[in-house]
Design an enzyme around this catalytic site. Structure first.
Site, PDB file in Angstrom:
ATOM      1  N   SER A 131     -25.483 -72.265   1.776  1.00  0.00           N
ATOM      2  CA  SER A 131     -26.668 -71.297   1.343  1.00  0.00           C
ATOM      3  C   SER A 131     -26.564 -70.780   0.297  1.00  0.00           C
ATOM      4  CB  SER A 131     -26.743 -70.153   2.274  1.00  0.00           C
ATOM      5  OG  SER A 131     -27.606 -69.316   2.114  1.00  0.00           O
ATOM      6  N   LYS A 185     -24.390 -71.082  10.050  1.00  0.00           N
ATOM      7  CA  LYS A 185     -25.249 -71.309   9.121  1.00  0.00           C
ATOM      8  C   LYS A 185     -26.594 -71.029  10.119  1.00  0.00           C
ATOM      9  CE  LYS A 185     -27.503 -72.086   5.428  1.00  0.00           C
ATOM     10  NZ  LYS A 185     -28.810 -72.843   5.408  1.00  0.00           N
ATOM     11  N   HIS A 188     -27.173 -67.481  10.593  1.00  0.00           N
ATOM     12  CA  HIS A 188     -27.329 -66.943   9.210  1.00  0.00           C
ATOM     13  C   HIS A 188     -28.988 -67.230   8.963  1.00  0.00           C
ATOM     14  CE1 HIS A 188     -28.494 -67.973   4.945  1.00  0.00           C
ATOM     15  NE2 HIS A 188     -27.615 -66.975   4.567  1.00  0.00           N
ATOM     16  N   ASN A 189     -29.460 -68.279   8.925  1.00  0.00           N
ATOM     17  CA  ASN A 189     -30.864 -68.648   8.798  1.00  0.00           C
ATOM     18  C   ASN A 189     -31.751 -67.631   9.596  1.00  0.00           C
ATOM     19  OD1 ASN A 189     -29.840 -70.430   6.971  1.00  0.00           O
ATOM     20  ND2 ASN A 189     -31.309 -71.819   7.287  1.00  0.00           N
ATOM     21  N   GLU A 192     -32.112 -64.351   8.203  1.00  0.00           N
ATOM     22  CA  GLU A 192     -32.915 -64.437   7.143  1.00  0.00           C
ATOM     23  C   GLU A 192     -34.173 -64.420   7.535  1.00  0.00           C
ATOM     24  OE1 GLU A 192     -31.622 -67.659   4.626  1.00  0.00           O
ATOM     25  OE2 GLU A 192     -33.903 -68.073   4.220  1.00  0.00           O
TER      26      GLU A 192
HETATM   27  P1  NBP Z   1     -34.103 -82.786   0.909  1.00  0.00           P
HETATM   28  O1  NBP Z   1     -33.876 -81.941   2.231  1.00  0.00           O
HETATM   29  O2  NBP Z   1     -35.293 -82.904   0.194  1.00  0.00           O
HETATM   30  O3  NBP Z   1     -33.511 -84.335   0.982  1.00  0.00           O
HETATM   31  C1  NBP Z   1     -33.477 -85.073  -0.099  1.00  0.00           C
HETATM   32  C2  NBP Z   1     -32.417 -86.043   0.113  1.00  0.00           C
HETATM   33  O4  NBP Z   1     -32.442 -86.862   1.475  1.00  0.00           O
HETATM   34  C3  NBP Z   1     -32.626 -87.124  -0.831  1.00  0.00           C
HETATM   35  O5  NBP Z   1     -31.257 -87.494  -1.349  1.00  0.00           O
HETATM   36  C4  NBP Z   1     -33.253 -88.289  -0.017  1.00  0.00           C
HETATM   37  O6  NBP Z   1     -33.093 -89.470  -0.756  1.00  0.00           O
HETATM   38  C5  NBP Z   1     -32.348 -88.128   1.305  1.00  0.00           C
HETATM   39  N1  NBP Z   1     -33.183 -88.836   2.208  1.00  0.00           N
HETATM   40  C6  NBP Z   1     -34.419 -88.449   2.756  1.00  0.00           C
HETATM   41 BR1  NBP Z   1     -35.704 -87.065   2.256  1.00  0.00          BR
HETATM   42  N2  NBP Z   1     -34.899 -89.286   4.178  1.00  0.00           N
HETATM   43  C7  NBP Z   1     -33.722 -90.420   3.869  1.00  0.00           C
HETATM   44  C8  NBP Z   1     -33.447 -91.177   4.810  1.00  0.00           C
HETATM   45  N3  NBP Z   1     -34.425 -91.812   5.735  1.00  0.00           N
HETATM   46  N4  NBP Z   1     -32.206 -91.791   4.609  1.00  0.00           N
HETATM   47  C9  NBP Z   1     -31.298 -91.497   3.579  1.00  0.00           C
HETATM   48  N5  NBP Z   1     -31.641 -90.555   2.620  1.00  0.00           N
HETATM   49  C10 NBP Z   1     -32.628 -89.813   2.865  1.00  0.00           C
HETATM   50  O7  NBP Z   1     -33.196 -81.916  -0.327  1.00  0.00           O
HETATM   51  P2  NBP Z   1     -32.338 -80.727  -0.409  1.00  0.00           P
HETATM   52  O8  NBP Z   1     -33.583 -79.686  -0.461  1.00  0.00           O
HETATM   53  O9  NBP Z   1     -31.532 -80.896  -1.604  1.00  0.00           O
HETATM   54  O10 NBP Z   1     -31.460 -80.510   0.714  1.00  0.00           O
HETATM   55  C11 NBP Z   1     -30.510 -81.349   1.183  1.00  0.00           C
HETATM   56  C12 NBP Z   1     -29.949 -80.643   2.571  1.00  0.00           C
HETATM   57  O11 NBP Z   1     -29.633 -79.408   2.518  1.00  0.00           O
HETATM   58  C13 NBP Z   1     -30.981 -80.334   3.528  1.00  0.00           C
HETATM   59  O12 NBP Z   1     -30.291 -80.943   4.795  1.00  0.00           O
HETATM   60  C14 NBP Z   1     -31.535 -79.183   3.457  1.00  0.00           C
HETATM   61  O13 NBP Z   1     -32.010 -78.818   4.747  1.00  0.00           O
HETATM   62  C15 NBP Z   1     -30.234 -78.333   3.320  1.00  0.00           C
HETATM   63  N6  NBP Z   1     -30.335 -77.349   2.367  1.00  0.00           N
HETATM   64  C16 NBP Z   1     -31.589 -76.978   1.571  1.00  0.00           C
HETATM   65  C17 NBP Z   1     -31.555 -75.718   0.868  1.00  0.00           C
HETATM   66  C18 NBP Z   1     -32.748 -75.710  -0.071  1.00  0.00           C
HETATM   67  O14 NBP Z   1     -32.981 -74.428  -0.702  1.00  0.00           O
HETATM   68  N7  NBP Z   1     -33.306 -76.566  -0.522  1.00  0.00           N
HETATM   69  C19 NBP Z   1     -30.571 -74.738   1.232  1.00  0.00           C
HETATM   70  C20 NBP Z   1     -29.478 -74.904   2.109  1.00  0.00           C
HETATM   71  C21 NBP Z   1     -29.415 -76.141   2.580  1.00  0.00           C
HETATM   72  P3  NBP Z   1     -34.180 -90.345  -1.295  1.00  0.00           P
HETATM   73  O15 NBP Z   1     -34.048 -89.587  -3.068  1.00  0.00           O
HETATM   74  O16 NBP Z   1     -33.799 -91.532  -1.520  1.00  0.00           O
HETATM   75  O17 NBP Z   1     -35.277 -89.787  -0.941  1.00  0.00           O
END
Ligand code: NBP
Length: 484
Positions: A131, A185, A188-189, A192
């Site tokens: 987070s 987690k 936590h959300n 939030e």
């Molecule tokens: P995203 O949740 O947008 O995921 C992007 C990644 O997932 C890229 O590497 C993408 O590959 C890959 N991906 C997707 Br989309 N579909 C796929 C598939 N069918 N097979 C394989 N790979 C796939 O990125 P993020 O916002 O960095 O979040 C990553 C994780 O962390 C998520 O689970 C999210 O819920 C969690 N999270 C996010 C935050 C935040 O603030 N954003 C905070 C805390 C936790 P590609 O580049 O090839 O499309």
């Protein structure tokens, strides 16, 4: 191929993955980076990761070969099927004792399943909450790892090294087995969601009943951020209130009032229903987002359905603002008490030993709900690790007593003047329910037995289930007694 071996691999080069890699690199770790769309690996190396020790891999095979043993592979990809797909591809490439970490927002039952499946194959699986958003990932997130306990010694230094610190303590500790990290987690959300809704209700009251300007509200949030409400969310709310668009007007007022959601709040509410824990505030926060998203319908209804004739507060504004602050603080205490009740019950049902003081510390810094308040919760569990409810801790008992009159004034004023405060109101209703020795559920039991022969227990003889023939023409056969 380089002869340098990586300490850990990270799959998923979106916002979280890239920033976590750079954070690990800053802490001296050599990270091997991989992404499904392989072109992003080279883009990352040529831009954000330029000049770092990060090594790019263009296939999973190459990534695995570049790692020291036992291999540590962390995924930060979209939750759900992508996680299973990557696990399936990784399993044949890894050896017994290697560690797979899922840092995405996975559903905790998926994590339980994956930990079991991979454990049977001799692989160690960790589901970790991460987070803090982009900034947290880059400079110190809150990390909530759980899963195969044997994995913890292999990842502890990296995880605690890159996490946020509060007074030198890392906001990361081992949470528990199986899906415990992702469960915590998820809660936590959910919390939030609750915190955000409470702040929105305070904003709504100040704007609608008191006619405060955005600058005045920014000042109020700034003041609140100097006291017991000091937190990341109050701080950013102050900044949002002050933020002006290019045309000089306040941007927040031009944003459509329809809240989005990605599901973790809903999962918390579903878990609360499943475990039978009254996590009412998070539930209301989720429903408040659902109601907000009916925006066009509300606009039509607003033209047809009238509320009270008086819609402005005519008393002392300054005193009412202080009432709102206290109502927010008291409701927040209830929300956290409910969140910890849910974790306690789930831990009991799933056989996890959760350390609630350590969880409060994990949330104390780095994450979106970080606040001074979580330090008070940590102290409460340090004083008594078996504390059954936060509301029974001396600090919180006194704090809520100090707020009670203000809280009641805010809820009753909001009701009288027609401003919805679902989270403030449900928190107060829970508080009153929880402190009531005798609730009207005796009547529910009588009604259930009357129409469905569901039986009831007598106050003076609990454990014995009785059926009464209430009408004289019903039978004496009772229904089976069980709790769903
Ligand atoms: P995203 O949740 O947008 O995921 C992007 C990644 O997932 C890229 O590497 C993408 O590959 C890959 N991906 C997707 Br989309 N579909 C796929 C598939 N069918 N097979 C394989 N790979 C796939 O990125 P993020 O916002 O960095 O979040 C990553 C994780 O962390 C998520 O689970 C999210 O819920 C969690 N999270 C996010 C935050 C935040 O603030 N954003 C905070 C805390 C936790 P590609 O580049 O090839 O499309």
């Amino acid at each position: 191929m380089t002869s340098v071996k990586g300490d850990i691999a990270l799959i998923g080069l979106a916002v979280m993955g890239q920033n976590l890699i750079l954070n690990m690199n800053d802490h001296g770790y050599t990270v091997v980076a991989y992404n499904r769309t392989v072109a992003k690996v080279d883009q990352f190396l040529a831009n954000e990761a330029k000049g770092t020790k990060v090594i790019g891999a263009h296939s999973l095979e190459e990534m695995v070969k570049l790692l020291k043993k036992p291999r540590r592979v962390m995924m930060l990809v979209k939750a759900g099927k992508p996680v299973d797909d990557f696990i399936e591809l990784l399993v044949p490439l890894l050896e017994k004792g290697d560690v797979i970490i899922d840092g995405g927002n996975s559903e905790y039952r998926d994590t339980i399943r994956r930990a079991k499946d991979l454990g049977a194959k001799g692989l160690l699986f960790v589901g970790s909450g991460v987070s803090g958003g982009e900034d947290g990932a880059r400079y110190g997130p809150s990390l909530m790892p759980g899963g195969s306990p044997e994995a913890w010694p292999h990842i502890k230094d990296i995880f605690q090294g890159i996490s946020a610190k509060v007074e030198g303590d890392p906001c990361c500790d081992w949470v528990g087995p199986e899906g415990a990290g992702h469960f915590v987690k998820m809660v936590h959300n959910g919390i939030e969601y609750g915190d955000m809704q409470l702040i929105c209700e305070a904003y709504h009251l100040m704007k609608s009943l008191l006619d405060l300007s955005n600058a005045e509200m920014a000042n109020v949030f700034d003041e609140w951020n100097k006291g017991e409400l000091e937190s990341f969310l109050i701080e950013i709310t102050r900044d949002i209130m002050n933020f002006k668009d290019k045309d000089g007007s306040h941007l927040v007022e031009k944003i459509r009032d329809a809240a989005g959601q990605k599901g973790t709040g809903k999962w918390t509410a579903i878990a609360a229903l499943e475990y039978g824990v009254p996590v009412t505030l998070i539930g209301e926060a989720v429903f408040a987002r659902c109601l907000s998203s009916l925006q066009s319908e509300r606009v039509i209804a607003s033209q047809h359905i009238a509320g009270p004739t008086t819609t402005k507060y005519t008393g002392d504004k300054k005193a009412f603002i202080e009432d709102i602050r206290k109502a927010l603080y008291a409701s927040k205490i209830v929300s956290y008490a409910q969140g910890f009740m849910l974790m306690r019950e789930a831990a009991k049902e799933l056989g996890w030993a959760l350390n609630f003081g350590a969880i409060a510390l994990m949330w104390r810094g780095g994450c979106i709900i970080r606040s001074v308040f979580l330090g008070n919760i940590k102290q409460a569990f340090e004083k008594n690790s078996n504390l059954s409810n936060l509301l029974l801790d001396d600090f919180f008992k006194t704090a809520i007593q100090n707020c009670q009159e203000s809280w009641r004034r805010v809820v009753s004023t909001a009701v009288n003047l027609g401003v919805p405060t679902p989270a403030f109101s449900t928190a107060l209703a829970f508080f009153d329910g929880y402190r009531t020795a005798k609730l009207p559920a005796n009547l529910i039991q009588a009604q259930r037995d009357y129409f469905g022969a569901h039986t009831y227990e007598m106050v003076n003889n609990p454990g014995t289930h009785i059926h009464t023939n209430w009408t004289g023409h019903g039978g004496n056969v009772s229904s089976t007694t069980y709790s769903a």
